[in-house]
Design a protein around this motif. Structure first.
Motif, short mmCIF file in Angstrom:
data_model
loop_
_atom_site.label_atom_id
_atom_site.label_comp_id
_atom_site.label_asym_id
_atom_site.label_seq_id
_atom_site.Cartn_x
_atom_site.Cartn_y
_atom_site.Cartn_z
N LEU A 131 18.10 38.76 -14.76
CA LEU A 131 16.92 39.67 -15.44
C LEU A 131 17.27 40.29 -16.70
O LEU A 131 16.57 40.52 -17.68
N ILE A 132 18.73 40.74 -16.56
CA ILE A 132 19.24 41.40 -17.89
C ILE A 132 19.17 40.44 -18.91
O ILE A 132 18.55 40.70 -20.24
N ASP A 133 19.35 39.18 -19.03
CA ASP A 133 19.38 38.21 -20.16
C ASP A 133 17.46 38.17 -20.39
O ASP A 133 17.19 38.01 -21.62
N GLY A 134 16.73 38.31 -19.49
CA GLY A 134 15.48 38.25 -19.76
C GLY A 134 14.88 39.48 -20.73
O GLY A 134 14.27 39.38 -21.54
N PHE A 135 15.66 40.75 -20.37
CA PHE A 135 15.31 41.94 -21.17
C PHE A 135 15.93 41.69 -22.83
O PHE A 135 15.44 42.21 -23.62
N GLU A 136 17.15 40.98 -23.02
CA GLU A 136 17.70 40.71 -24.13
C GLU A 136 16.42 39.68 -24.88
O GLU A 136 16.36 40.05 -26.20
N LYS A 137 15.83 38.59 -24.35
CA LYS A 137 15.10 38.00 -25.15
C LYS A 137 13.75 38.80 -25.35
O LYS A 137 13.44 38.46 -26.50
N ASP A 138 13.43 39.66 -24.48
CA ASP A 138 12.34 40.50 -25.03
C ASP A 138 12.52 41.32 -26.07
O ASP A 138 11.47 41.30 -27.00
N THR A 139 13.76 41.76 -26.37
CA THR A 139 14.22 42.51 -27.42
C THR A 139 13.93 41.75 -28.72
O THR A 139 13.48 42.12 -29.61
N GLN A 140 14.72 40.63 -28.60
CA GLN A 140 14.73 39.75 -29.66
C GLN A 140 13.45 39.33 -30.28
O GLN A 140 13.40 39.12 -31.30
N ALA A 141 12.53 39.10 -29.17
CA ALA A 141 11.29 38.71 -29.68
C ALA A 141 10.31 39.56 -30.32
O ALA A 141 9.36 39.18 -31.16
N LYS A 142 10.74 40.75 -30.21
CA LYS A 142 10.17 41.87 -30.89
C LYS A 142 10.29 42.07 -32.35
O LYS A 142 11.48 41.75 -32.80
#
Ligand code: ZN
Length: 218
Positions: free
Chosen positions: A207-218
């Motif tokens: 889930l934490i990795d998913g948050f990282e991807k969220d941030t990078q996508a923005k």
């Protein structure tokens, strides 16, 4: 269960002294809430300019304690000795309780008992002025950061247990957005101040990795 609910109520009320009775922390809490409202969680966890790190950690620790208390409260009647005979976060992770007092050695126990002991232990830390001072001008003890880290590390386990064992219930209650935002906020806070070892975070790494991807996508 009644006993637990009663204690839960007391916990929240007592934890408030750290924020409501302390104008400095009240102000920091208002600042934190306002930044959170902006939707930028990375900015919301950063130490505000010119503020004391210990004060900031204290305000947020009390806040996460209250959040988890509330989130766990929504599933507490389903977290029973039968449903959750061990304190687990998925098949690979099981937590054993030790507190140096009654439980000197790490002890396997049902999740509700573990979480009750865990939350009571945190409450004891928050209520102890020598460990976790609530009043303005009272200096933080030298080992304050260590204590805060231990509190945060233990709170993480409650999130992990809720995700692994009670997420269906969270979905049926429509609480998933609330849980996800709370955990994301918590994760960013942990990362900002390096509060939990990476190894400890592994049950929730997906889930934490998913948050990282969220941030990078923005
Ligand atoms: Zn459970």
């Amino acid at each position: 269960m009644d006993r637990f609910l009663h204690k839960k109520h007391l916990r929240t009320v007592q934890a408030k002294k750290h924020i409501q009775d302390n104008p400095k922390r009240h102000q920091l809490k208002k600042y934190a809430d306002a930044t959170l409202g902006s939707g930028n969680l990375r900015a919301a966890v950063a130490l505000p300019e010119g503020e004391d790190l210990n004060e900031w950690i204290a305000v947020n620790t009390v806040d996460f304690f209250n959040q988890i208390n509330m989130l766990y409260g929504t599933v507490t009647e389903f977290c029973t000795e039968d449903e959750c005979p061990t304190m687990s976060a998925g098949p690979k992770y099981e937590y054993h309780w030790a507190d140096g007092g009654k439980f000197k050695k790490p002890t396997r126990m049902p999740a509700p008992q573990y979480i009750d002991l865990l939350m009571s232990w945190i409450q004891d830390q928050l209520d102890n002025e020598a460990v976790f001072p609530s009043k303005i001008g009272v200096p933080f003890p030298k080992n304050f950061m260590q204590t805060a880290k231990m509190i945060i590390r233990r709170l993480f386990r409650v999130y992990a247990h809720i995700y692994y064992s009670h997420f269906e219930r969270i979905l049926s209650l429509g609480e998933q957005a609330h849980l996800n935002t709370s955990f994301k906020h918590f994760t960013y806070f942990v990362q900002e101040f390096n509060l939990i070892d990476k190894k400890e975070l592994s049950p929730m790494q997906y889930l934490i990795d998913g948050f990282e991807k969220d941030t990078q996508a923005k």
